[in-house]
Design a protein around this motif. Structure first.
Motif, short mmCIF file in Angstrom:
data_model
loop_
_atom_site.label_atom_id
_atom_site.label_comp_id
_atom_site.label_asym_id
_atom_site.label_seq_id
_atom_site.Cartn_x
_atom_site.Cartn_y
_atom_site.Cartn_z
N LEU A 181 0.85 -1.19 0.00
CA LEU A 181 0.00 0.00 0.00
C LEU A 181 0.89 1.25 0.00
CD1 LEU A 181 -2.43 -1.08 2.84
CD2 LEU A 181 -2.62 -1.54 0.40
N PHE A 205 -0.05 5.28 0.94
CA PHE A 205 -1.02 6.35 1.22
C PHE A 205 -0.77 7.53 0.29
CE2 PHE A 205 -2.39 9.72 4.49
CZ PHE A 205 -3.63 9.81 3.88
N ARG A 216 -1.58 7.16 -4.17
CA ARG A 216 -2.88 6.68 -4.68
C ARG A 216 -3.21 7.37 -6.00
NH1 ARG A 216 -6.83 8.53 -0.95
NH2 ARG A 216 -8.27 6.98 -1.78
N MET A 275 -5.36 2.11 -3.58
CA MET A 275 -4.56 1.91 -2.39
C MET A 275 -3.09 2.19 -2.67
SD MET A 275 -6.16 -1.27 -0.36
CE MET A 275 -7.88 -1.31 0.11
N ALA A 315 -4.73 6.76 6.86
CA ALA A 315 -4.63 6.02 5.60
C ALA A 315 -5.89 5.18 5.41
CB ALA A 315 -3.40 5.13 5.62
N ALA A 368 -8.60 6.90 3.90
CA ALA A 368 -8.38 7.06 2.46
C ALA A 368 -8.70 5.76 1.72
CB ALA A 368 -6.93 7.47 2.22
N PHE A 369 -8.22 4.63 2.26
CA PHE A 369 -8.33 3.36 1.54
C PHE A 369 -9.76 2.86 1.51
CE2 PHE A 369 -3.71 2.37 2.82
CZ PHE A 369 -3.26 3.12 1.75
N ASN A 399 -12.29 6.32 0.79
CA ASN A 399 -11.80 7.22 -0.26
C ASN A 399 -11.73 8.66 0.26
OD1 ASN A 399 -10.75 7.09 -2.83
ND2 ASN A 399 -12.56 8.06 -3.72
N PRO A 434 -11.87 -3.98 1.32
CA PRO A 434 -10.70 -3.09 1.33
C PRO A 434 -10.13 -2.90 2.72
CG PRO A 434 -12.44 -2.17 -0.02
CD PRO A 434 -13.00 -3.40 0.61
N LEU A 435 -10.99 -2.77 3.72
CA LEU A 435 -10.49 -2.62 5.08
C LEU A 435 -9.63 -3.83 5.45
CD1 LEU A 435 -10.88 -0.97 7.88
CD2 LEU A 435 -12.23 -2.99 8.48
N ALA A 470 -6.37 -3.82 3.53
CA ALA A 470 -5.46 -2.80 4.04
C ALA A 470 -4.89 -3.23 5.39
CB ALA A 470 -6.19 -1.47 4.18
#
Lengths: 561, 276, 315, 525
Positions: free
Chosen positions: B42, B44, B47, B62, D312, D315-316, D319, D378-379, D382
C-alpha cells in the motif's frame, strides 16, 4: 486438321507446391473434330483431370500455364474474358463430372438446377425451360419427369442423377462436351445404360466429346480415337479399335497387359487339380444359411408407428471353401457381398452357422480367437484400414502381438520378413502410412493379414481403389503368397473380368441373393442366370472390343447381345 | 503433424496468436521476478497515480502498482483458465470417445445428460457451482471445467463417430482387440487434434468467464490481482482513474485474442480443406 | 418432415429438462446458508430460524421437497419466493419476458450485421476486407461484456450524453423510452455474438465455396451473384442456424452481466439476486426457465434445419 | 477530516460537521428552501437505492431501502429528526414516571390505516406484542428498549411497562422497524404484509417489484394535512453504483440516497446535481473474540490496534469521505462523544506487545469479510498489509453476505463488521458491547463496562450521563474489544429541483414526506 472443333496445341501446365513446381501437363497436343469422340486414358496422376479443368478454364490458384493454346471453334480460350467464358461454359462447352451426387446442390431441387441452366444458355422463359427439361428427362427415359423436377438430389439414385445431368448438358445444345469419368461412380449396369444414353444422344446431336477415363477397355469401346496420357505427356494416339490390337508405346503395352482379360486365366490348371484333390478333406470353411438383417426397430419407433427400418442385407447364403481354393464373390453395390465379409469377420451379427474344418466355431473366447487368427480380412481402402497415427511396424506388429511370434524370431525380424514377403523394403517399418503409395499401403495391409498365418483371407474389393497396373501386381502378389502358404481366398469384387481370371469358383450376388455359383470355366462357357448374363454384357472387356475389331462395319457404340 | 505446424507458423493468425500466448506464458513464469513493485504494497501517498515513468500502468486506490499487479495476476488468470480448459478437454475427449464407441443407449444417455448441462448457460452454471462450493479460485476452476466439459464431449464425440466408422477400427475389432485398446490406441490419437483446436479457443472463453466470475465477486478474492477482479474493483474508479480498469481489461482482451488466433490458426493448419 | 423425427426430438428435449430440474434441485440442496438465514438477517435466533424453516418446508427430506416442487412445476406453480413471499412464476416469467425482448433485439442486430460480414470476408478471403473484419471480430470476441458495457455507458451516456446510461422503462409504458434504454445493452450483448457468428458464417462459406457443387454451378456458366446467393448462401446458412440456437444459451448467460450493469430487471438479475439470497424456489424456477428456453430454441433450430435440409431425417 | 480534501469538499464537510443539517449552508439549500413551499403538488419523485427492498413487512425490514419503504408506508409512535431527537409521530405526546419504568403515550385520534380501519391503542399493543415475539423475528425486538409489556388503556392511550428504567425509550421507539400495523392482520396472517402494505404512513403502495421498481402514491388521509408534498414516489433499484450515478446525471432519477465515495467527485462536477454529505456514526469494526486465545489477551488486541494507520484507512476504505476511528463506536456525530488522544500507528510497540503476549514469531490469522457493503474487503486487505510488519500474518477471506450471516457473524473469532449509526449512545453499547447485548460479537463481557452503561441508561441527568459514557469510551479505547479504524460520512446526491431533503446521519431515516419538487424546472428525465 484445321476443321478441328476443339484444338489443344503444345499446352503445358504445372502446380506450385510447398515442395516446388510440379509439372502436370507437358506439351499436350490433341484435337477433336466435329462429331468425334476422343478418349483420354491415363492412370491417377497422369494429369487427365487437370486437362479437363484447363479446357474449362477452371484452374486452381497455384496452377501456372506455360504457353500453348486451347481453341474452341477457332476461339482462343486461354485469353478469354470472364463474361464471355461464362457464356461459353455450360453452353457450347459443357462438362459432365465423375460423381453426380457431388455435382448437384443438395439443398436445391433437380428442377431448379436444370432450369437455371436452360434459361441461361437457351435464353428461354422459365415455363419454356420447364417444358424442355421435362421433355429431355423424358427422352433419357426417366420415369415421370414432372415429379422428378420437384425432387431433391438425395431422392434420386446415382444412375438417375447422372442421366439427368447428361440430359441437361445435351439440352443446352453444346458444341463440345467434356466427360470426366462419368461412369466410374456407377454400377456396371447403370454405367452401361449411361454409356448407351451417351452414345444415342451424340448420334442424334453429333456433339463432339472429350472422354476422360482410367478404363482402357471402356474408352476403347466408345472413342473414335484414344489418347494415352502418361505423366502429363500424350505417349500414344490411336483409333480406339486399334489400341488393344497393336499398342505401339511400351507404356500403352504395359497398360493393355494389365487390363484383366477373362480369357487369360492366372491360376494354372495344375493348381486347380491340386485343390481338386484337396476337396477330399473336409472343406476349410463352411457357411450354412448365413443371413444378415440391418437396423432394429426401437419400442419408441413402434410407438410412433414409424415404418419398420429393418431390411435384409443378405439372404440365407451357403458356401464351402476348400483349402487353397479361391472363391470369387461378384456383384454390384448393395448386392450384399461386403455384408457377407462383415458377417464372416463378426463385424455384423448374422444368423446361420459357420464351420471351420467341419466343426462349428466354438463360442469360447479361445475358439473365437483361433477363428479370428485363421480367417483374416483385407479392406478395400488401405488409407482407411491403416491407422494414420501408427507406424507400419506397429501396424504389422499388432498381429504378432495378438497371435504370437513364430519361434526364434524377434518382433522386428518378423515384421521385416512380413514386409519382404509382400516385396516391400523392410526399412518402411519406421514410416507412417501417409508416406506410402496406394499400392504399398495395400501390400502392408496384406502383410498384416498374413502375419497371422491365416488359412483363408477375405479380400473385400482390395484392388478397386488401385490403378490397373498396380492392381495387376497386387493380384500377382496374392497368387504368389497362396502358392507359398496354400492360403484360400474369398475374393469379393465388382470386376467380373478380374474374378474370371483368378477364381476357381465364382458366386454371383444380386440384391442379397446368391443367384449363381459356378466354376470359372462354366461361367466362361455361358452363365446360367439372366442377371449374370446382363452383367457380362454390360462389362466392357478386351474381348468385346476385340470383337469390335473383327467387325469393321459395326458402329462404335456398345453392342448388346 | 510437423508440416501442419509449418503451415501454422506461416499463417499470420498462427504467428500473432502464438506470439501473444508465448508472452502470456512468459508473464506466468517470470511475472514475480519481472514485477517492479510488491503487488500488494500500500502507499497512502501514491494513490491514483496516472501511468508515468515511475508506474507504467499507474497506481490504484490503495497506491498499489498496477503493472506489478497485472504481472502477478497473469498467474491466477491464465493458469486457472488453462487448468480449467485442460480438465474439460481430458474429460471431454474420454467421455466423448467412449460414448461414440459404445453407441446405443449408453451414448444416448450420456449425450442427453450433456445436453442438460449445456442447457444451463456456462456462466450461470459456474455461478451456481461457486455459490455452492463457496467462492475461491479453485472452485471457480472446477465450475468452469464442468461447464466446459459438455462442449468438449460434443466435439470429441462428433469426431469419434467419424473415426468409429473408419476401417482401422473395424480391423481392430476383427483382430479381436480389447475395448480399451481400441479407444485408447486406435481412436484417441486420431481425435486429439480437433479437441486441441477446440480447447485452445475455449481457453479464451475461460479467461473471460473467469474475469466475469471475479467481476460478480465469485472468482478470485482480494487481495489477489486476478485480472477480472482488478477490472471489477477498478470499475467504480473508472471516471477518476480509468487506467486502473483499462490496463487489466486490455490484458484480458489480448490474451483472449491470442488464444483465439492460435486456435483458428491450428484449425486451419489441421484442416486440409482450408489449406491453399 | 416426418412425425417420428419431431417426436424423437421432443422426447429428448423433455428428458433434457427433466435432468436439468434434477441437477438444479440437487445443487440448491447443497447451497450453504439457507433462505431462512438470509430472510431473518441479523435478527436470526435459533427459534426464529426453526420456525421459518418449518414454514418454508426446509425441514422436510430432500426427496419430499423435490417431489413437492416438481409436481408444483407441472401444474405451473413454481412456489413462493422465500425472499419476497411473492409467487415465483409471475416474477420469473415477467423477468424472462424483459430478457427475451433484449435477447431478441440482440439476435436481430447480430444477424443483420454478422451474416453480411461473414459472407464478405469469406468471398474476400485473405484480402484487406477479410483482415479488417477478422480483427474487429477478434476484438469483439475477446472483450468481456462488463468491460464493453462499462465503456459503452461511459461513452454514450456520460461523455456524449446521447443515450440513457442505465435503467429500464417498461415497453408497455413508453416504447421510445424503452428502446432508448435498450440500445446500449443490445449493443453490448450482440458484440460477442456478431464476432462469433460472422466467423462461423465465414468458415462455413469458405468450405461451401470449395465444394464440388459450387464448382459445378460455376462450370454451368452461372453468374457469380447467382452462385453465391442461390447456391452457396443457403448451404452456408444451415450450420449457422444451429450455431445461433446454441448462442441463445450463451445469450441468456451473457445477459446476466449486462442486466446487472444496466439495471434491467431481467431473469439474469433475478437469478443473481436469488442465488445471493439463497432463494431456492427462485433459483430453481429461474434456471429451469432459462434451460427450457434454450432447449426450445435448439428444438426449433433442429426442426428448421431438418426442414431446410431434407437429408437430415434420413440420416 | 483528511488533508487530501479539495477546498470545496472541505467547506461542505465543515458545514455538515458543525450543525449536521440543522441550518443547511446557503450554497446548498438556499434555493431549495426558497422553492420548497411553492413546490409542485402533483410531482413524482424518483429515488434510486443501491440494493433491492425485498422485505415489505415493516417489522422485518433489515436494510436501508426496506427502512425507506417502512417509513413511506407506515408510522411509528415516534420518529427522529435530523438531530436524532424523538418527535411525535402517531403519538401526540408522552410522559414517564420518575423511575423511568412506566411510559404513557397519547395517540392522535382519527388516524386510519390505508384500508380505512381506524388506528387505535389496541393496534399499538398488538404490534409491540408481535415485535417482541421471537417467532416473528423482528430486528426491532432488541432495539425498542427493555419493554416488559404494552397495554392499551383506551383507544388513544398506550401504557408501556419496562423491565428496568430506560431514559431513551422515545428514541428507541423510533427504531425504523417499530411501525404500527393493524391488530387484525397480526391476528390473522402477518405474512400478508409481505405482499401488501396496510399502514398509516404518508404514502400508499401502488406497485411492488422488489428487484426493480416500487411505486407509492400520496395518502390523502395522512394525519398531517401539509404532507406529503409529492403525488408519487418511485423507488428504483440500481444494483451497480456507477450505473446509479449515471442515471442521476442523465436525469433518469431525482434523488440518490446512498452514494459510493468513489462516485462523489463525478456527481459533484455534474450539472444540475447537488451532492450531499454528512458525518455519521456509521462504522466498520474488526471484531475479535475476547473469550478465546489469542484475542483473550488484551495485549494482542492492543498490538493489532497499534498497527493501524487510521488516516490512511480513511483514504483506503472511505476514499477520504470519513473520519478516523479511535476504537470506540462513538464519534463526533453522537452526543456524549468523549474526545480522546487519537491512536497513532506504532509498529515497534505493537511487536513488543505481541512478544509479551507470547507470540514472538508472529500470529497466523484469517480475517473474514462479507461482500456487502463493499467497503469491508478493502479494510481487511489494508489491515492485512498494515499489520504484517508487526508479525500478524493475516489471510483475507470474503464471503457472500448470506454465507457470512450464516457461518461467520457472531460465530468466528476475527471478522469485519459493519453498523449504521444508532439513535443513541446507549443503543450502540447495549446492542453490541455489553455482556447481555443481543449482538455481543466480541464476548468482551466487561463487568465494569456493563455497570456504567446500565447506570447511564437509567439516569435522566445529562451531565452525569456524559461523564459515565466518556468513562465507557475510555474503557473501550484501552481494552480494544474491536478495532474501529474508520467512520464513514454518509453521501447522497439530488437533482437541484428536489427540495426539502435533509441527509440524515442515521442512514436509516429519509423523511421523504417533507421533500418536494420545485416546479418550473425543466430537467425532466
Amino acid at each position: 486438321m484445321n476443321d478441328a472443333l476443339l484444338r489443344i496445341d503444345d499446352y503445358s501446365l504445372s502446380y506450385t507446391t510447398a515442395h516446388g513446381s510440379l509439372p502436370v501437363l507437358d506439351g499436350v497436343t490433341l484435337s477433336v473434330a466435329p462429331g468425334e469422340v476422343v478418349g483420354v486414358v491415363g492412370e491417377s496422376g497422369s494429369g487427365k483431370t487437370s486437362l479437363a479443368w484447363a479446357i474449362m478454364r477452371y484452374l486452381a490458384g497455384n496452377a501456372i500455364e506455360h504457353g500453348g493454346s486451347i481453341q474452341l471453334q477457332g476461339e482462343e480460350l486461354t485469353t478469354l474474358k470472364a463474361a464471355r467464358l461464362r457464356a461459353l461454359r455450360g453452353g457450347r462447352l459443357g462438362m459432365v463430372f465423375q460423381d453426380p451426387s457431388a455435382a448437384l446442390n443438395p439443398t436445391l431441387t433437380l428442377g431448379s438446377q436444370m432450369l437455371e441452366m436452360l434459361t441461361r444458355h437457351r435464353g428461354v422463359s422459365r415455363g419454356e425451360a420447364r417444358r424442355i427439361a421435362i421433355e429431355t428427362l423424358g427422352d433419357v427415359d426417366l420415369k415421370n419427369p414432372e415429379s422428378m423436377l420437384a425432387r431433391y438430389p438425395h431422392e434420386l439414385s446415382g444412375g438417375e442423377k447422372q442421366r439427368a445431368l447428361i440430359a441437361g448438358a445435351f439440352a443446352c445444345r453444346p458444341a463440345c462436351l467434356i466427360f470426366d469419368e462419368p461412369t466410374t461412380a456407377l454400377d456396371v449396369i447403370n454405367a452401361a445404360q449411361v454409356l448407351e444414353l451417351f452414345g444415342r444422344l451424340r448420334e442424334e446431336t453429333g456433339v463432339a466429346a472429350l472422354y476422360i477415363s482410367h478404363d482402357l477397355a471402356l474408352v476403347s469401346r466408345i472413342a473414335d480415337h484414344v489418347c494415352v496420357l502418361e505423366k502429363g505427356r500424350i505417349v500414344e494416339r490411336a483409333p480406339g479399335r486399334k489400341i488393344f490390337a497393336a499398342p505401339d508405346h511400351p507404356y500403352t503395352q504395359s497398360l493393355v497387359a494389365a487390363v484383366p482379360n477373362p480369357r487369360r486365366r492366372l491360376v494354372a490348371e495344375s493348381e486347380i487339380a491340386a485343390h481338386a484333390n484337396a476337396r477330399e478333406r473336409p472343406p476349410l470353411l463352411t457357411l450354412r444359411g448365413i443371413s444378415v438383417d440391418y437396423g432394429q426397430r426401437t419400442t419408441l419407433a413402434r410407438w410412433l408407428k414409424r415404418p419398420d427400418p429393418r431390411f435384409r442385407a443378405l439372404n440365407p447364403f451357403d458356401l464351402e471353401i476348400a483349402h487353397g481354393e479361391i472363391v470369387g464373390v461378384v456383384g454390384e453395390s448393395g448386392s450384399g457381398k461386403s455384408t457377407l465379409a462383415k458377417a464372416l469377420t463378426g463385424l455384423v451379427n448374422h444368423r446361420g452357422e459357420i464351420l471351420l474344418d467341419g466343426e462349428a466355431v466354438s463360442s469360447t473366447p479361445r475358439g473365437r480367437a483361433d477363428y479370428r487368427r485363421r480367417v483374416q480380412l483385407v479392406f478395400q481402402h488401405p488409407d482407411g484400414s491403416l491407422n494414420p497415427r501408427q507406424r507400419i511396424g506397429e501396424l504389422i506388429g499388432r498381429s504378432y502381438r495378438l497371435y504370437g511370434l513364430p519361434e526364434g524370431e524377434t518382433l522386428s525380424q518378423a515384421v521385416a520378413r512380413s514386409l519382404e514377403e509382400v516385396r516391400l523394403d523392410p526399412t518402411l517399418a519406421s514410416r507412417y502410412p501417409h508416406e506410402l503409395s496406394g499400392g504399398q499401403k495395400q501390400r502392408v495391409a496384406i502383410a498384416r493379414a498374413f502375419a497371422a498365418r491365416p488359412d483363408v483371407v477375405i479380400c473385400d474389393e482390395i484392388t478397386a481403389a488401385l490403378d490397373v497396373s498396380v492392381q495387376a501386381t497386387v493380384i500377382a502378389l496374392l497368387l504368389d503368397l497362396r502358392r507359398r502358404h496354400g492360403t484360400a481366398y474369398l475374393f469379393i469384387t465388382h470386376d467380373i473380368n478380374l474374378i474370371q481370371q483368378i477364381a476357381h469358383r465364382v458366386a454371383v450376388m444380386y440384391r442379397g441373393d446368391r443367384v449363381e455359383l459356378s466354376s470359372a470355366e462354366e461361367l466362361a462357357d455361358g452363365p446360367k442366370h439372366a442377371y449374370t448374363r446382363a452383367l457380362l454384357a454390360a462389362t466392357p472387356t478386351i474381348a468385346s472390343s476385340a470383337r469390335v475389331i473383327d467387325d469393321e462395319f459395326s458402329a462404335p457404340t456398345m453392342d448388346q447381345e | 503433424m510437423p508440416d501442419s505446424l509449418k503451415t501454422l507458423v506461416r499463417s499470420p493468425q498462427g504467428v500473432v496468436g502464438g506470439g501473444l500466448c508465448l508472452l502470456a506464458i512468459v508473464l506466468v513464469v517470470l511475472g514475480p521476478w519481472l514485477a517492479p513493485f510488491e503487488p500488494n504494497a500500500l502507499s497512502f501517498t501514491a494513490r491514483y497515480q496516472p501511468p508515468g515513468p515511475m508506474h507504467w500502468f499507474g497506481t490504484d486506490q490503495m497506491g498499489r502498482d498496477v503493472l506489478s499487479r497485472v504481472m502477478i495476476g497473469a498467474r491466477d488468470t491464465i493458469v486457472m483458465s488453462l487448468l480449467a480448459t485442460a480438465i474439460a478437454m481430458v474429460l471431454g475427449a474420454v467421455i466423448g470417445t467412449l460414448s461414440a464407441y459404445l453407441g446405443g443407449w449408453v451414448d444416448e444417455a450420456i449425450m442427453r445428460t450433456m445436453d442438460a448441462i449445456m442447457a444451463i448457460p456456462s456462466l450461470l452454471f459456474a455461478l451456481l457451482i461457486v455459490a455452492t462450493l463457496g467462492k475461491s479460485d479453485v472452485n471457480a476452476v472446477a465450475a468452469i471445467a464442468i461447464a466446459f466439459t459438455p462442449g468438449m464431449v460434443r466435439v470429441a464425440r462428433s469426431v469419434a463417430l467419424a473415426v468409429r466408422t473408419q476401417d482401422y477400427v473395424s480391423a481392430a475389432i476383427v483382430r479381436g482387440e480389447s475395448t480399451s485398446h481400441i479407444v485408447v490406441r486406435e481412436m484417441l490419437p486420431n481425435i486429439v487434434a480437433p479437441v486441441i483446436v477446440e480447447g485452445t479457443v475455449r481457453v479464451a472463453f475461460a479467461v473471460m468467464l473467469f474475469a466475469t466470475l471475479s467481476f460478480l465477486g465469485l472468482g478470485a478474492q482480494p487481495p489477489s490481482s486476478e485480472w477480472g477482479l482488478m477490472v471489477s474493483e477498478a470499475r467504480s474508479h473508472l471516471f477518476t482513474a480509468p487506467w486502473m480498469m483499462i490496463m487489466p481489461g486490455l490484458c484480458i482482451a489480448l490474451v483472449a485474442i491470442g488464444f483465439n488466433l492460435l486456435g483458428d490458426g491450428l484449425r486451419d493448419a489441421l484442416n486440409p480443406r482450408s489449406r491453399t | 418432415m416426418n412425425a417420428g423425427y419431431v417426436g424423437r426430438r421432443l422426447l429428448t428435449t423433455v428428458y433434457t429438462l427433466l435432468v436439468v430440474s434434477f441437477l438444479v434441485f440437487a445443487m440448491t440442496q447443497l447451497l450453504p446458508a439457507d433462505a431462512a438465514v438470509t430472510l431473518l438477517g441479523n435478527s436470526a435466533t435459533p427459534e426464529a430460524l426453526a420456525s421459518v424453516r418449518a414454514q418454508l418446508g426446509l425441514d422436510q427430506p430432500a426427496w419430499w421437497q423435490y417431489w413437492h416442487w416438481f409436481s408444483g412445476v407441472l401444474s405451473g406453480d413454481f412456489g413462493q419466493s422465500m425472499r419476497t413471499g411473492q409467487a415465483v412464476a409471475p416474477m420469473m416469467f415477467g423477468a424472462l419476458g424483459r430478457s427475451l425482448l433484449l435477447a431478441f433485439l440482440a439476435l436481430v442486430l447480430m444477424l443483420v450485421i454478422a451474416i453480411p460480414l461473414g459472407i464478405v470476408s469469406a468471398l474476400r478471403r485473405g484480402k484487406a476486407a477479410d483482415l479488417i473484419i477478422g480483427i474487429i471480430s477478434y476484438v469483439g470476441i475477446s472483450l468481456p461484456e462488463f468491460v464493453t458495457a462499462t465503456v459503452l455507458a461511459l461513452l454514450f451516456a456520460d461523455v456524449l450524453g446521447w443515450l440513457p446510461a442505465t435503467g429500464y422503462v417498461p415497453l408497455t409504458e413508453d416504447v421510445a423510452g424503452w428502446l432508448a434504454h435498450m440500445i446500449l445493452p443490445t449493443l453490448t450483448v450482440s458484440m460477442i455474438l456478431v464476432a462469433h457468428v460472422s466467423r462461423m458464417v465465414r468458415s462455413e462459406m469458405v468450405d461451401v465455396m470449395a465444394s464440388d457443387y459450387i464448382r459445378a454451378a460455376r462450370l454451368k456458366g452461372l453468374s457469380s451473384r447467382r452462385v453465391v446467393l442461390h447456391h452457396a448462401l443457403r448451404n452456408a446458412m444451415l450450420p449457422t442456424i444451429t450455431i445461433v440456437a446454441l448462442d441463445v444459451g450463451y445469450l441468456l448467460g451473457g445477459i446476466i452481466v449486462v442486466e446487472e450493469i444496466f439495471a434491467i430487471p431481467g431473469i439474469g438479475r433475478a437469478l443473481i439476486v436469488a442465488v445471493q439470497s439463497r432463494d431456492l424456489p427462485a433459483i430453481q424456477a429461474g434456471v429451469l426457465i432459462i434451460a427450457a428456453t434454450y432447449a426450445l430454441a435448439n428444438f426449433l433450430a433442429d426442426l428448421a434445419y431438418a426442414w431446410l435440409d431434407r437429408r437430415i431425417q434420413y440420416a | 477530516m483528511t488533508l487530501s480534501l479539495t477546498r470545496r469538499r472541505f467547506l461542505a464537510g465543515t458545514a455538515m460537521a458543525a450543525g449536521a443539517t440543522l441550518f443547511p449552508s446557503v450554497t446548498r439549500f438556499g434555493r431549495a428552501l426558497a422553492q420548497g413551499d411553492v413546490g409542485e403538488v402533483n410531482a413524482t419523485l424518483r429515488v434510486s437505492v443501491d440494493q433491492a427492498a425485498a422485505v415489505l413487512n415493516p417489522l422485518r425490514a433489515r436494510v436501508n431501502p426496506e427502512y425507506l419503504l417502512a417509513e413511506l408506508l407506515y408510522s411509528g409512535l415516534t420518529r427522529l429528526d435530523a438531530e436524532m431527537l424523538p418527535q411525535p409521530d402517531l403519538a401526540r405526546e408522552w410522559q414517564a414516571n420518575d423511575e423511568l419504568t412506566e411510559w404513557t403515550f397519547t395517540l392522535r385520534d382519527g388516524v386510519t390505516f390505508h384500508d380505512g380501519s381506524p388506528c387505535t391503542a389496541a393496534d399499538v399493543a398488538a404490534t409491540f406484542g408481535a415485535i417482541l415475539d421471537p417467532d416473528v423475528a423482528s430486528p426491532a425486538q432488541h432495539n425498542v428498549g427493555p419493554i416488559r409489556e404494552v397495554l392499551a388503556q383506551d383507544d388513544v392511550t398506550v401504557l408501556i411497562r419496562l423491565e428496568s428504567p430506560y431514559a431513551d425509550l422515545p428514541t428507541a421507539l423510533a427504531y425504523p422497524d417499530a411501525k404500527i400495523v393493524p391488530k387484525t392482520v397480526i391476528e390473522q396472517d402477518l405474512e400478508r404484509l409481505a405482499r401488501e402494505a396496510i399502514g398509516t404512513g404518508p404514502f400508499r403502495l401502488v406497485s411492488f417489484e422488489p428487484e426493480s421498481r416500487i411505486v407509492v402514491e400520496r395518502n390523502p388521509d395522512y394525519y398531517a394535512p401539509d404532507r406529503p408534498k409529492l403525488a408519487r414516489v418511485e423507488v428504483l433499484v440500481y444494483p451497480d453504483t456507477t450505473a446509479e450515478g449515471s442515471a442521476l446525471i442523465a436525469g433518469d432519477t431525482d434523488l440518490m440516497l446512498a452514494l459510493a465515495a468513489t462516485e462523489y467527485d463525478r456527481l459533484d462536477d455534474a450539472e444540475d446535481v447537488e451532492t450531499l454529505r454528512t458525518p455519521s456514526g456509521q462504522f466498520l469494526n474488526v471484531n475479535m473474540d475476547c473469550s478465546k486465545p489469542p484475542f483473550n489477551d488484551v495485549r494482542v488486541r492492543q498490538a493489532l490496534a497499534l498497527t493501524v494507520d487510521r488516516e490512511a484507512m480513511v483514504a483506503f476504505t472511505a476514499n477520504g469521505f470519513g473520519t478516523p476511528g479511535n476504537d470506540t463506536p462513538i464519534n463526533a456525530a453522537y452526543p456524549f462523544f468523549a474526545e480522546q488522544e487519537a491512536r497513532k500507528p506504532d509498529l515497534a510497540r505493537a511487536k513488543a506487545l505481541l512478544e509479551e503476549a507470547g507470540y514472538a514469531d508472529g500470529l497466523e490469522l484469517t480475517l473474514v469479510a462479507s461482500d456487502s457493503p463493499p467497503t469491508r474487503t478493502p479494510l481487511a486487505v489494508a489491515l492485512r498489509e498494515m499489520a504484517a510488519p508487526a508479525g500478524f500474518r493475516i489471510e483475507v477471506q470474503t464471503l457472500a453476505h448470506s454465507t457470512y450471516l450464516d457461518q461467520v457473524w457472531k460465530k468466528v473469532q476475527f471478522y469485519v463488521g459493519f453498523y449504521n449509526m444508532q439513535p443513541t449512545v446507549d443503543a450502540v453499547f447495549s446492542l453490541l458491547y455489553t455482556s447481555n447485548a443481543p449482538w455481543n460479537e466480541t464476548r468482551w463481557n466487561n463487568a465494569e463496562f456493563d455497570r456504567i452503561v446500565a447506570e447511564a441508561s437509567q439516569t435522566a441527568d445529562e451531565a452525569r450521563r456524559g461523564e459515565l459514557y466518556s468513562r465507557a469510551q475510555r474503557l473501550m479505547h484501552e481494552e480494544v474489544p474491536s478495532v474501529i479504524p474508520v467512520f464513514f460520512d454518509l453521501l447522497a446526491a439530488r437533482r437541484e429541483r428536489v427540495t426539502g431533503f435533509e441527509l440524515n446521519p442515521r442512514g436509516a431515516i429519509q423523511r421523504l414526506d417533507y421533500v418536494g419538487i420545485a416546479n418550473g424546472s425543466n430537467d425532466a428525465g
